[in-house]
Motif scaffolding. Structure first.
Motif, PDB file in Angstrom:
ATOM      1  N   SER A   1       0.831  -1.205   0.000  1.00 25.97           N
ATOM      2  CA  SER A   1       0.000   0.000   0.000  1.00 25.97           C
ATOM      3  C   SER A   1       0.863   1.251   0.000  1.00 25.97           C
ATOM      4  O   SER A   1       0.588   2.219  -0.712  1.00 25.97           O
ATOM      5  CB  SER A   1      -0.899   0.027   1.234  1.00 25.97           C
TER       6      SER A   1
ATOM      7  N   ASP B   1      -5.804  -0.719  -4.703  1.00 27.64           N
ATOM      8  CA  ASP B   1      -5.242  -1.266  -3.475  1.00 27.64           C
ATOM      9  C   ASP B   1      -6.188  -2.323  -2.904  1.00 27.64           C
ATOM     10  O   ASP B   1      -7.153  -1.999  -2.237  1.00 27.64           O
ATOM     11  CB  ASP B   1      -4.997  -0.150  -2.452  1.00 27.64           C
ATOM     12  N   GLU B   2      -5.880  -3.556  -3.192  1.00 27.74           N
ATOM     13  CA  GLU B   2      -6.705  -4.684  -2.739  1.00 27.74           C
ATOM     14  C   GLU B   2      -8.190  -4.434  -2.978  1.00 27.74           C
ATOM     15  O   GLU B   2      -8.999  -4.424  -2.050  1.00 27.74           O
ATOM     16  CB  GLU B   2      -6.452  -4.966  -1.252  1.00 27.74           C
TER      17      GLU B   2
HETATM   18 MG   LIG Z   1      -2.191  -2.540   2.222  1.00 30.71          MG
END
Ligand SMILES: [Mg+2]
Ligand SMILES: Nc1ncnc2c1ncn2[C@@H]1O[C@H](COP(=O)(O)OP(=O)(O)OP(=O)(O)O)[C@@H](O)[C@H]1O
Lengths: 246, 486
Positions: free
Chosen positions: A43, A163-164
């Motif tokens: 991240s 991000d995910e």
């Molecule tokens: Mg992360």
């Protein structure tokens, strides 16, 4: 003229060394998947690209702008680099339509009518035409994430950071979101995707980056090969855990 | 005499100079050969009415009384003023002002004369002209009936508890002339009388008109036969300077009503009126009404300016500039960390120290706003913090500037937490505003204590005040609940 270039980038949170000597180039139109264990800095890496985090040393070029240069207008970079978050972060006080059109109207200064016309097209792309007037709280997680993707696309960015994007979703909704991401990738968008979806990384990703402890431990231009035969011991360990978990 | 706490110095001066001035000035006015008319007198006659400036809160001189359901300003000062107007041949109009603004109003021509228990002092004589005194005020000692024989001279008060009104001429007189007495200073005459009746005090020194009024209406009290050597002073009518014929008219009226006994009759009427039994609501309802109104206005002002200031402070606290941030931090810490009572005094007296004449009301509004600002800024800050970080990150990552993000995304969401908290601030400010009664702002708590004093009922007015506060806060919270639902 690459889209994104990291040269010996380091990032510290106080004394904590979160990114260690990162070197990475992302070409225009490329889809790069980043995988790695929790806390490895995925991240953080992503967030340095649109300036949500500042780098401590090294050079980071985004669309040929040097992010460390004080003269660089971060808002200009951000409007060219969209971001999709794990928890969607749709504006809770605004309707779906307003979520999508806020940026175009306020930042790109397009007319409301034009912004809404485009928003409707994007809603079509993500399969949610009939949700325009609802508030985010009325949608399911999968729907929210597809709206978040539409919101990012509305700015006509040169790249989108994910991000995910599917980590917070119920399993039956993941497919819809991945389908949308695939469509976006097929349109030639530059994408950097932090993900635990190995299927996506294998099928859609052009390239794969494995991170651990703030470092890029392995980089592969052939994701399928990487999954069959990882070189780095940490990557081997990581993949074995994931496969066992599934 | 009318006294203001912070006018102690003036009063001391007054005592010293009174003898001199009353001797030196009165004859001058008597002997001055006045012309038949002057511009001022002509103007008044042409207009057909004259305006009396009065601060109608000083029975029996001038005070409010409900007569036949109508709120009236009465008292012998009013009677005298009416006679002056009558003798000139015009109608009288009454303009009520704070005692402090009387002189200014006379000088600027907003009123034509002041009859408001005013004593000529050298300072005042610089500004306006005074008539001959219409009343010479002596000081009297009230004691319980049956004990008057114990107190036949100033020496008899040795070791006795003697009550006086704080910072008045009487206080000085008691200390100077009642040798060995234990002088107890209280805020209000009514408290003194109550204490005397309950044997907590043995004697009370007040000025003659007030003393006479109490003795006349209270059978349990009487006057002690004590003479002070150095304590008489006079009340006079004030008019604008440079109007000798007008002033001569006033003096003539005064002379006449003193000679024919009319003035004494007025005094008696005023005393009776002052103590006449009345329905509690008729007599004092208006005080509560007025007090409630002022409390509400003060609260609204406090919340309004407090919100503006609080928003500014909250933004300052988020500023990158260390100095701006520091100022906000210190400000908030100070106003949240010191009692509101202290802040009110600081502002009221502090402004006077730097020679700014800020009224009690303005000081109160200012203090409440400044205080509320500190609390509101915290309300706003926590409102902003309550908005998930992801919301602003999403906005920033789409290229919105930090200002746009704040305005379009964060604040609209923060408002949901801010508004209810702001409502609570409103309610607590409403209650806190009671504190400003200490500087004499006529809000609910102040009016309550006025009624407590003049009705001789110490408890009932408190009950009424508490019910009014309760009703106000209840209504407010109901209104807020409706707002919250929407
Ligand atoms: Mg992360
Ligand atoms: N603002 C911050 N201050 C201090 N440390 C931080 C901060 N943000 C992240 N870190 C630390 O930096 C490291 C990398 O965090 P990051 O969120 O980039 O990991 P990640 O690879 O995305 O993990 P996950 O898979 O759990 O999301 C972690 O150890 C984290 O605790």
């Amino acid at each position: 003229m690459s889209m994104i270039e990291f040269h010996d980038v380091n990032k510290y949170y106080g004394k904590f060394h979160a990114l260690k000597n990162i070197n990475l180039t992302v070409e225009r139109g490329e889809v790069v998947s980043i995988i790695g264990p929790s806390g490895s800095g995925k991240s953080t890496l992503l967030r340095t690209i649109n300036g949500l985090e500042h780098i401590s040393s090294g050079q980071l070029l985004v669309d040929n702008f040097d992010l460390a240069d004080a003269k660089t207008d971060m808002n200009k970079i951000r409007k060219n680099v969209g971001m999709v978050f794990q928890h969607f972060n749709l504006y809770a006080n605004k309707t779906i339509m307003e979520n999508i059109t806020l940026g175009p109207i306020r930042v790109l200064k397009v007319s409301k009518a034009e912004a809404e016309e485009r928003a409707n097209k994007l809603l079509g792309l993500v399969g949610l035409q009939d949700q325009a007037n609802k508030l985010p709280s009325m949608l399911s997680g999968g729907q929210k994430q597809r709206i978040a993707i539409a919101r990012a696309l509305a700015m006509k960015p040169k790249a989108i950071l994910f991000d995910e994007p599917t980590s917070a979703l119920d399993p039956e909704m993941i497919g819809d979101v991945l389908d949308v991401m695939k469509k976006v990738a097929d349109q030639g968008m530059t994408m950097i995707v932090v993900t635990h979806e190995m299927g996506f990384a294998k099928e859609v990703g052009d390239r794969l980056v494995f991170m651990a402890d703030g470092e890029i431990r392995e980089e592969s231009n052939h994701p399928k090969e990487f999954f069959q035969n990882p070189q780095d011991p940490r990557a081997k360990e990581f993949l074995s855990k994931i496969i066992h978990a599934d | 005499m009318k006294t203001k706490k912070h006018h102690l110095l003036i009063w001391v001066l007054l005592c010293l100079t009174l003898l001199v001035s009353s001797i030196a000035i009165a004859p001058q006015q008597e002997t001055a050969a006045a012309p038949k008319t002057d511009a001022k007198l002509t103007a008044i006659k042409k207009r057909g009415y004259m305006v009396l400036g009065v601060s109608a809160d000083y029975p029996p001189y001038e005070f409010h009384k409900t007569i036949n359901g109508e709120d009236k300003v009465v008292g012998f000062d009013i009677d005298l003023a009416r006679q002056v107007a009558k003798d000139i041949g015009v109608e009288l109009r009454i303009k009520e002002l704070g005692f402090d603004s009387l002189l200014g109003s006379l000088k600027t021509g907003k009123v034509d004369m002041i009859v408001s228990a005013m004593t000529p002092t050298p300072e005042r004589e610089k500004e306006v002209a005074f008539s001959q005194p219409y009343l010479t005020v002596a000081q009297k000692v009230i004691v319980r009936k049956g004990e008057e024989n114990k107190y036949r001279s100033v020496m008899a008060f040795k070791g006795q508890k003697v009550g006086v009104q704080k910072q008045t001429t009487q206080e000085q007189t008691a200390k100077d002339e009642l040798s060995g007495a234990k002088v107890v200073s209280l805020e209000k005459v009514t408290d003194l009388i109550l204490n005397l009746q309950q044997k907590k005090l043995n004697a009370v020194v007040v000025e003659a008109p007030v003393a006479n009024a109490y003795v006349q209406t209270n059978k349990a009290l009487t006057l002690a036969n004590v003479k002070f050597t150095n304590a008489d002073y006079g009340c006079a009518v004030a008019v604008a300077k440079g109007a000798p014929a007008y002033l001569a008219n006033v003096n003539k009226t005064i002379k006449t009503v003193q000679k024919n006994g009319q003035f004494a009759k007025w005094q008696k009427t005023a005393n009776t009126l002052m103590f006449s039994k009345q329905n509690f609501w008729q007599a004092y309802g208006s005080y509560f009404l007025k007090g409630t109104g002022i409390t509400i206005v003060l609260t609204i002002l406090g919340v309004f300016f407090g919100s503006l200031l609080g928003t500014l402070l909250a933004l300052m606290k988020r500023a990158k500039n260390k100095l701006i941030k520091g100022i906000a931090v210190v400000y908030i810490q100070y106003f949240r960390g010191t009692p509101l009572l202290v802040q009110v005094f600081m502002i009221y007296f502090g402004t006077q120290v730097i020679h700014l004449n800020v009224s009690a009301f303005a000081s109160a509004a200012l203090a409440l706003s400044l205080n509320s600002g500190a609390y509101v800024s915290e309300v706003i800050r926590s409102g902003i913090q309550s908005v998930a970080k992801g919301q602003s990150e999403a906005a920033r990552s789409l290229g919105l500037s930090s200002k746009q993000t704040m305005r379009l995304v964060v604040l609209p969401q923060a408002v949901k937490t801010i508004l209810p908290a702001l409502g609570n601030e409103f309610i607590s400010l409403l209650k806190e505003s009671a504190i400003v009664s200490v500087i004499g702002v006529g809000e609910l708590m102040f009016q309550t204590s006025v009624v407590q004093g003049s009705s001789f009922k110490p408890f009932l007015p408190l009950v009424i005040a508490s019910l009014i506060y309760f009703a106000l806060t209840l209504i407010l919270s109901l209104v807020l609940r409706v707002f919250e639902k929407n």
